[in-house]
Design a protein around this motif. Structure first.
Motif, mmCIF file in Angstrom:
data_model
loop_
_atom_site.group_PDB
_atom_site.id
_atom_site.type_symbol
_atom_site.label_atom_id
_atom_site.label_comp_id
_atom_site.label_asym_id
_atom_site.label_seq_id
_atom_site.Cartn_x
_atom_site.Cartn_y
_atom_site.Cartn_z
ATOM 1 N N ASP A 23 -9.314 73.342 48.445
ATOM 2 C CA ASP A 23 -8.106 72.727 48.983
ATOM 3 C C ASP A 23 -6.938 72.760 48.007
ATOM 4 N N LEU B 241 2.391 72.927 58.514
ATOM 5 C CA LEU B 241 1.483 73.950 59.050
ATOM 6 C C LEU B 241 1.882 75.341 58.568
ATOM 7 N N VAL C 33 -7.245 78.552 62.133
ATOM 8 C CA VAL C 33 -6.910 79.011 60.779
ATOM 9 C C VAL C 33 -7.161 80.508 60.664
ATOM 10 N N HIS D 140 -0.402 77.940 55.396
ATOM 11 C CA HIS D 140 -0.992 79.261 55.594
ATOM 12 C C HIS D 140 -0.267 80.376 54.847
ATOM 13 N N THR E 151 -3.219 72.556 52.343
ATOM 14 C CA THR E 151 -3.865 73.840 52.610
ATOM 15 C C THR E 151 -4.573 73.769 53.954
ATOM 16 N N PRO E 152 -5.002 74.913 54.494
ATOM 17 C CA PRO E 152 -5.766 74.867 55.746
ATOM 18 C C PRO E 152 -7.006 73.991 55.660
ATOM 19 N N VAL F 108 -13.260 81.164 56.332
ATOM 20 C CA VAL F 108 -12.606 79.862 56.490
ATOM 21 C C VAL F 108 -13.637 78.745 56.462
ATOM 22 N N VAL G 189 -7.937 71.051 58.252
ATOM 23 C CA VAL G 189 -9.197 71.027 58.996
ATOM 24 C C VAL G 189 -9.926 69.712 58.760
ATOM 25 N N HIS H 207 -13.123 84.162 60.011
ATOM 26 C CA HIS H 207 -13.564 82.827 60.407
ATOM 27 C C HIS H 207 -14.722 82.349 59.531
ATOM 28 N N THR I 147 -11.096 75.443 62.582
ATOM 29 C CA THR I 147 -11.256 76.616 61.716
ATOM 30 C C THR I 147 -10.901 77.905 62.453
ATOM 31 N N TRP J 65 -4.424 83.367 59.956
ATOM 32 C CA TRP J 65 -4.670 84.289 58.843
ATOM 33 C C TRP J 65 -4.471 85.726 59.310
#
Length: 752
Positions: free
Chosen positions: A705, A476, A450, A480, A435-436, A696, A440, A693, A447, A454
């Motif tokens: 996660d 990657l 991400v 997402h 997951t993102p 995130v 990260v 953001h 972030t 998104w």
């Protein structure tokens, strides 16, 4: 006889804080120890095993003192060695395993025999036991060196072995230049686990050999398959031949059960015949076993009569018939990412997915027979409906062994197009989709990126992940996928769609298949037609590499759907060249919103650069000092601008202000395209970016996660953002403020 008188001489004593007491003796490695001036260090690595490092002229010397043996002790050790001569015990491959052997001893059935063979006083028993374990189950003369954890690396030359300890280097030993198990005594275990294969648990160990001058590969992967005795390979081949010739009525419903049952029947019969022929030895073995149970004699340890031997032989039959030969365990090992077999007689190479700083590492497996290798290659291709022959000597296929949930892609080839025999290249996608938040936390991306992805995924932008094989493009892209709105319909196209993870109930995967018969061929054009009938919101083309997939990519750009894909190009100039070489007009690249270029350096995967494609007006408005440029192709300029990049120090930098909340500077040009698509002002898109953001950062802070949990959270945010914010606040134990409830637009939410 005269009286003898002793006179005490009053001599000064060393001040020790307590007048009238003699100071304790100094250890040999103490610089004040006058009786051992050359001793630099002395320590115990095992009970009664002492290491001494001394200075010998201009160099250090490394000596080991093991428990001394009397003549009777030596005779007892020889008795143990003779008794275990045919036990076929597995020697440890690493120093950690050597320590475990010396501390834990042998398996119970061997331990009973060892206890019965040693009849001595407790001190003598300890001495004999140490030497017996070292000689029959550990690393022989190298055992004490393996027990010393201060040895960091060893070197070998004509003069012998030289070791480098944590404090002294180099130190010359008294060992010859090539003793038995030389590659093991300084090896360091990296991982140890088992891999399942039809009720068998096969041990696997990854380790690093800290020995110079022997093998260019220091990190190794070893499959600890059951040991075979002389003649066992012939038994296995005879059993496989008999099973192949077995007449069967009707279809076999359970292939594994059928092969296992037949193998156990045939092999047990052969083993019984062998034991009957050696009736005297067999009778002696059974009598000794019975007497050993009552403590009347020493239990036997010859594996020729071990009950586990039948199970070991059955494993090899199953491995070759319902597995994939030497590739069976690597294919089923979820910790491996790539498996490669380049030629006959060469070690199979693997790439673990959880190792940093390591690329390919060799295994202890190899195909020594070309025909056996050809059989495995043909079997892999046939499992996916492809027949390899002279006209079709190679193929790209997918493998789905029973019980394996991973997506496995294989490139296989016959000796027709390979100089040194067949070759196989296997790529395994992890079942546990990252997951993102995972990315990260591993430092693969920031972030801010991400949030930008998104924004593009949600508003049906065009995103391309571009880079060489193995850099993490698909990882990657998949990470997402939850950002695609839950009510949208994503459609994945082409063979790479098997690697795409769509958590959406509305998603569909379309794949091609090339068969020998022309009427069975499914082309990319067919998939495009089918995809348009499905009314997609987002199209996913996981591998834009072939001419057909590039044409499909171009057609998809003109449909106005969202588009996500991966391709092979390491930078923006290479990408432009590749598109043009495939016959597509350069102006199509203007339809791309962002291109993400991941990289892999020393085993570490991360996003190296993020580029957006611009029109001429947007490019002219940029600051020329920024990381941007223009590429001329076929008289058409392709304008690009770098949004983010990773510095040599491992930090991420950004070129535009919305990523840093600076409203006075320019904005990311991608926001203009999203604003045009959604009929909003660019400032509203920038505000949405900042809000995403903050979410995130909350996901990272709370450790969200799990792939499905992330998808559910994003669906809740889309259904009712204010209520979801309030629920998240309750889960974190903090009551929501009015600013937080108001669509989560305040910085206090993420900070709290």
């Amino acid at each position: 006889m005269g009286e003898t008188r002793l006179e005490l001489v009053d001599t000064p004593m060393e001040e020790t804080g307590d007048k009238g007491t003699v100071p304790p003796p100094l250890p040999p490695d103490d610089p004040e120890a006058w009786y051992a001036p050359d001793i630099q260090s002395q320590y115990e690595v095992y009970p009664n095993v002492v290491v001494t490092i001394s200075r010998d002229g201009e160099q250090f010397r490394y000596d080991v003192r093991e428990p001394a043996l009397t003549a009777a002790d030596e005779e007892a050790v020889e008795t143990v060695q003779s008794h275990f001569a045919e036990a076929h015990l597995k020697r440890p491959k690493t120093r950690e395993s050597a320590v475990e052997v010396m501390e834990e001893g042998l398996d119970p059935k061997y331990e009973r025999a060892l206890d019965r063979l040693i009849d001595a006083t407790p001190p003598a028993t300890r001495r004999i036991r140490y030497h017996a374990l070292a000689s029959v189950a550990c690393l022989g003369d190298l055992t004490p060196y393996a027990l010393d954890e201060t040895i960091e690396v060893a070197d070998t030359d004509d003069a012998g072995i030289v070791v480098h300890t944590s404090d002294y280097a180099p130190a010359v030993t008294g060992l010859p230049d090539d003793p038995a198990y030389i590659e093991r005594f300084a090896s360091e275990r990296l991982a140890s686990y088992t891999v399942s294969f039809h009720d068998f648990e096969i041990p696997v160990v990854r380790y690093r050999e800290n020995l110079l001058g022997t093998d260019p590969f220091t990190t190794k992967y070893a499959v600890r398959e059951p040991d075979l005795l002389p003649g066992d390979e012939q038994l296995i081949e005879e059993c496989k031949e008999r099973i192949w010739e077995t007449a069967v009525d009707g279809a076999i419903e359970d292939e594994v059960a059928f092969v296992r049952e037949r193998a156990e029947t045939l092999l047990s019969r052969r083993l019984h015949i062998q034991n009957t022929r050696a009736w005297l030895e067999a009778t002696q073995y059974r009598i000794r076993s019975a007497l050993g149970e009552y403590g009347l004699t020493v239990p036997p340890v010859d594996r020729r009569y071990d009950g586990d031997r039948l199970s070991d032989l059955v494993y090899y039959v199953l491995r070759d018939y319902v597995g994939h030969g030497k590739l069976t365990i690597p294919i089923r090992d979820p910790r491996l990412e790539d498996i490669e077999v380049n030629r006959v007689g060469e070690r199979i190479k693997v790439i673990p997915r959880d190792m940093t700083g390591s690329e390919r590492i060799p295994t202890n497996l190899a195909f020594e027979d070309e025909q056996a290798f050809v059989n495995v290659v043909t079997q892999i291709a046939a499992a996916d409906g492809t027949e390899l022959n002279a006209s079709t000597p190679s193929a790209k296929v997918n493998l789905s062994p029973p019980g394996v949930e991973e997506t496995i892609r294989c490139a296989v080839a016959l000796p027709t197009i390979s100089e040194d025999g067949p070759h196989v290249s296997i790529r395994k996608q992890s079942e546990d989709v990252m997951t993102p938040v995972d990315l990260v936390e591993t430092g693969s991306l920031p972030t801010e990126l991400v949030a930008l992805l998104w924004l593009c995924y949600e508003h049906h932008g065009v995103v391309l992940f571009s880079g060489p094989t193995g850099v993490g493009k698909t990882t990657l892209m998949n990470a997402h996928m939850p950002f695609i709105p839950f009510e949208d319909r994503p459609i994945s196209i082409d063979e790479g769609s098997r690697e795409v993870r769509l958590p959406h109930e509305t998603g569909v995967s379309l794949t091609t298949r090339d068969h020998e018969s022309e009427y069975k061929r499914v082309t990319m054009a067919d998939l495009m037609t089918e995809c348009n009938y499905l009314n997609p919101d987002v199209e996913v083309i996981a591998e834009v590499n072939t001419t057909a997939s590039f044409e499909t990519f171009a057609e998809s750009l003109n449909t106005g759907h969202g588009l996500i894909g991966t391709t092979h190009a390491s930078d923006i100039e290479t990408l432009v060249n590749r598109v043009v070489e495939q016959g597509l007009p350069p102006y199509l690249l203007r339809e791309l919103d962002i291109v993400v270029f991941p990289r892999r350096v020393d085993g570490e995967r991360y996003v190296g650069e993020v580029v957006e494609l611009l029109d001429e007006q947007s490019f002219r408005a940029l600051d020329r000092e920024k990381r941007c440029g223009v590429i001329q192709k076929q008289g058409t300029p392709v304008y690009w601008n770098t949004v983010a990049w990773r510095t040599p120090e491992g930090e991420f930098e950004f070129a535009e202000s919305p990523l840093t909340d600076d409203e006075s500077a320019d904005h990311v040009q991608t926001f203009d395209g999203i604003a045009t698509m959604t009929d909003r002002r660019t400032s509203a898109v920038a505000d949405e970016f900042h809000r995403k953001h903050r979410y995130v950062k909350h996901m990272v802070k709370e450790g969200i996660d799990d792939f499905d949990r992330l998808f559910d959270l994003l669906a809740d945010l889309q259904t009712n953002e204010a209520a979801t914010v309030e629920r998240l606040s309750r889960q974190t134990g903090e009551p929501p403020s009015a600013e937080r409830v108001e669509m989560g637009e305040r910085d206090e939410y993420s900070d709290g």
